[in-house]
Design a protein around this motif. Structure first.
Motif, PDB file in Angstrom:
ATOM      1  N   UNK A  14       0.830  -1.200   0.000  1.00 36.22           N
ATOM      2  CA  UNK A  14       0.000   0.000   0.000  1.00 36.22           C
ATOM      3  C   UNK A  14       0.865   1.251   0.000  1.00 36.22           C
ATOM      4  N   UNK A  15       0.518   2.189  -0.885  1.00 34.79           N
ATOM      5  CA  UNK A  15       1.213   3.459  -0.946  1.00 34.79           C
ATOM      6  C   UNK A  15       0.605   4.441   0.050  1.00 34.79           C
ATOM      7  N   UNK A  16       1.263   5.562   0.234  1.00 29.23           N
ATOM      8  CA  UNK A  16       0.816   6.530   1.236  1.00 29.23           C
ATOM      9  C   UNK A  16      -0.565   7.082   0.986  1.00 29.23           C
ATOM     10  N   UNK A  17      -0.985   7.168  -0.284  1.00 29.25           N
ATOM     11  CA  UNK A  17      -2.319   7.708  -0.590  1.00 29.25           C
ATOM     12  C   UNK A  17      -3.414   6.650  -0.557  1.00 29.25           C
ATOM     13  N   UNK A  18      -3.052   5.434  -0.133  1.00 31.47           N
ATOM     14  CA  UNK A  18      -4.036   4.359  -0.057  1.00 31.47           C
ATOM     15  C   UNK A  18      -4.080   3.474  -1.285  1.00 31.47           C
ATOM     16  N   UNK A  33      -5.097  -0.446  -7.395  1.00 34.48           N
ATOM     17  CA  UNK A  33      -6.451  -0.244  -6.904  1.00 34.48           C
ATOM     18  C   UNK A  33      -6.468   1.045  -6.091  1.00 34.48           C
ATOM     19  N   UNK A  34      -7.353   1.951  -6.459  1.00 36.12           N
ATOM     20  CA  UNK A  34      -7.566   3.153  -5.644  1.00 36.12           C
ATOM     21  C   UNK A  34      -8.439   2.768  -4.460  1.00 36.12           C
ATOM     22  N   UNK A  35      -7.935   2.952  -3.266  1.00 40.23           N
ATOM     23  CA  UNK A  35      -8.601   2.386  -2.080  1.00 40.23           C
ATOM     24  C   UNK A  35      -8.502   3.350  -0.890  1.00 40.23           C
ATOM     25  N   UNK A  36      -9.026   4.554  -1.075  1.00 37.73           N
ATOM     26  CA  UNK A  36      -8.911   5.573  -0.030  1.00 37.73           C
ATOM     27  C   UNK A  36      -9.584   5.152   1.270  1.00 37.73           C
ATOM     28  N   UNK A  37     -10.638   4.342   1.187  1.00 42.29           N
ATOM     29  CA  UNK A  37     -11.382   3.933   2.388  1.00 42.29           C
ATOM     30  C   UNK A  37     -10.858   2.656   3.026  1.00 42.29           C
ATOM     31  N   UNK A  38      -9.942   1.966   2.360  1.00 42.78           N
ATOM     32  CA  UNK A  38      -9.364   0.758   2.935  1.00 42.78           C
ATOM     33  C   UNK A  38     -10.194  -0.493   2.754  1.00 42.78           C
ATOM     34  N   UNK A  39     -11.228  -0.449   1.945  1.00 45.72           N
ATOM     35  CA  UNK A  39     -12.093  -1.613   1.785  1.00 45.72           C
ATOM     36  C   UNK A  39     -11.364  -2.765   1.082  1.00 45.72           C
ATOM     37  N   UNK A  40     -10.710  -2.460  -0.041  1.00 45.98           N
ATOM     38  CA  UNK A  40     -10.015  -3.512  -0.784  1.00 45.98           C
ATOM     39  C   UNK A  40      -8.859  -4.084   0.028  1.00 45.98           C
ATOM     40  N   UNK A  41      -8.121  -3.220   0.727  1.00 46.17           N
ATOM     41  CA  UNK A  41      -7.003  -3.691   1.544  1.00 46.17           C
ATOM     42  C   UNK A  41      -7.478  -4.669   2.615  1.00 46.17           C
ATOM     43  N   UNK A  42      -8.585  -4.334   3.249  1.00 47.34           N
ATOM     44  CA  UNK A  42      -9.131  -5.211   4.284  1.00 47.34           C
ATOM     45  C   UNK A  42      -9.566  -6.540   3.684  1.00 47.34           C
TER      46      UNK A  42
END
Length: 353
Positions: A14-18, A33-42
């Motif tokens: 994950x990069x600093x901007x999510x 993947x643009x993932x500002x809310x953290x849904x995909x990462x989770x």
């Protein structure tokens, strides 16, 4: 997919901007993947091979109550279809024997890394190789290496065509022959060597010079891919043009390889992309572009042949990441000399427009 997990080689970071990156930026199969809310990462964190897709979606909702059930399921399904996730508890593969699985175990590891199609057990590319029918035309510098690589890969049926006998000057670059073979037909020697290399491959040969377009059209009938490693008759309107039209009519892809001194270039063509004649028309004329220059080493010939084999296997397994219709390769004397040429179909091309 019953118990999904992220492929170890595709481990996300994950990069600093999510933004999430999967697949490795240097491997040519990376996704962002643009993932500002953290849904995909989770969701990716939950995909560790111990939970079903339903359980992953449920875990995602419990951490993010703002998500609806449909939202969570969509996120999980998108990640499952990305090709970066595999089945932790694969179903058994019945199409390969235990001996074949042992022999091609490293091939399976390669294809599970590069294959971005979700699979049941990861052996699917090897099964497709086993059932493939490949015609190799020309057993010289490129063709001898290509034929060897395709045989060791386990191509089910391999038909080799060449008119020549082994000469002393061949031995600096042509893999299959030795000093004891001088004067023997290349097809005869190749048949012996490849059967010794892989007895599970059905190798057949034909000692013939292809000197008519109709002859080539007849040869490709019944095959899945043509590996064109012959350079006679020369272009324009030579054997590559014949292959272009014969393969288009047969509806099969083809790969053509050769070398011009330190320039190694391979053409990749097939249904759904611009044809050889259209791409070639866009490339400015240059000396030796028809591979008529004789300079070659075992390394340059080997690179050409193995790139041909690589692209044939990519067609056969469905792991080709770029649509057909281009030349690619390397310039050996230039560290930055990557070759890539693609031009659109000409408006009135009889073959591909």
């Amino acid at each position: 997919m019953r118990l999904p997990r992220v492929k170890p080689e595709h481990a996300p970071y994950r990069l600093g901007d999510g933004t999430i990156r999967l697949g490795g930026a240097l491997h040519g199969i990376a996704s962002e993947i643009t993932d500002a809310d953290g849904w995909a990462w989770t969701a990716l964190t939950l995909m560790n091979g111990t939970r079903s897709p339903t359980e992953i979606a449920s875990g995602l909702r419990s951490r993010f109550p703002v998500l609806t059930g449909e939202d969570a399921e969509d996120i999980v399904e998108t990640l499952l279809s990305s090709g970066h996730v595999e089945e932790a508890d694969p179903s058994p593969c019945q199409e390969l024997t235990a001996q074949e699985k042992d022999r091609y175990s490293r091939s399976r590891e390669y294809f599970r890394w590069v294959d971005l199609t979700p699979r049941d057990h990861g052996w699917e590319p090897q099964v497709r190789i086993k059932t493939a029918r490949v015609l190799v035309l020309g057993l010289g510098g490129s063709g001898s290496h290509a034929a060897w690589a395709l045989a060791t890969a386990g191509v089910g049926r391999l038909h080799l065509v060449d008119p020549d006998v082994v000469e002393l000057s061949n031995l600096n670059r042509q893999l299959l022959y030795t000093e004891a073979d001088i004067g023997r037909p290349k097809t005869e020697v190749a048949l012996e060597r490849l059967r010794q290399t892989n007895s599970g491959v059905d190798v057949t040969v034909e000692k013939v010079m292809v000197n008519r377009s109709e002859q080539l059209a007849s040869l490709v009938d019944g095959f899945d891919v043509l590996a064109l490693c012959a350079d006679r008759p020369r272009e324009p309107h030579g054997i590559q043009t014949w292959a272009n039209r014969a393969c288009a009519k047969a509806g099969i892809p083809w790969v053509s390889g050769g070398y011009n001194g330190p320039l190694i270039s391979v053409g990749v063509f097939g249904p759904g992309g611009p044809c050889f004649e259209c791409v070639r028309a866009g490339i400015p004329p240059q000396p030796g572009a028809d591979y008529a220059w004789p300079g070659a080493t075992s390394a340059s010939a080997g690179l050409s042949g193995h790139l041909v084999a690589h692209d044939v296997l990519a067609f056969v397994t469905g792991t080709m990441t770029t649509p057909p219709g281009y030349f690619h390769g390397v310039t050996l004397l230039d560290p930055n000399g990557h070759v890539y040429a693609r031009y659109a179909s000409r408006p009135h091309c009889e073959v591909c427009s």
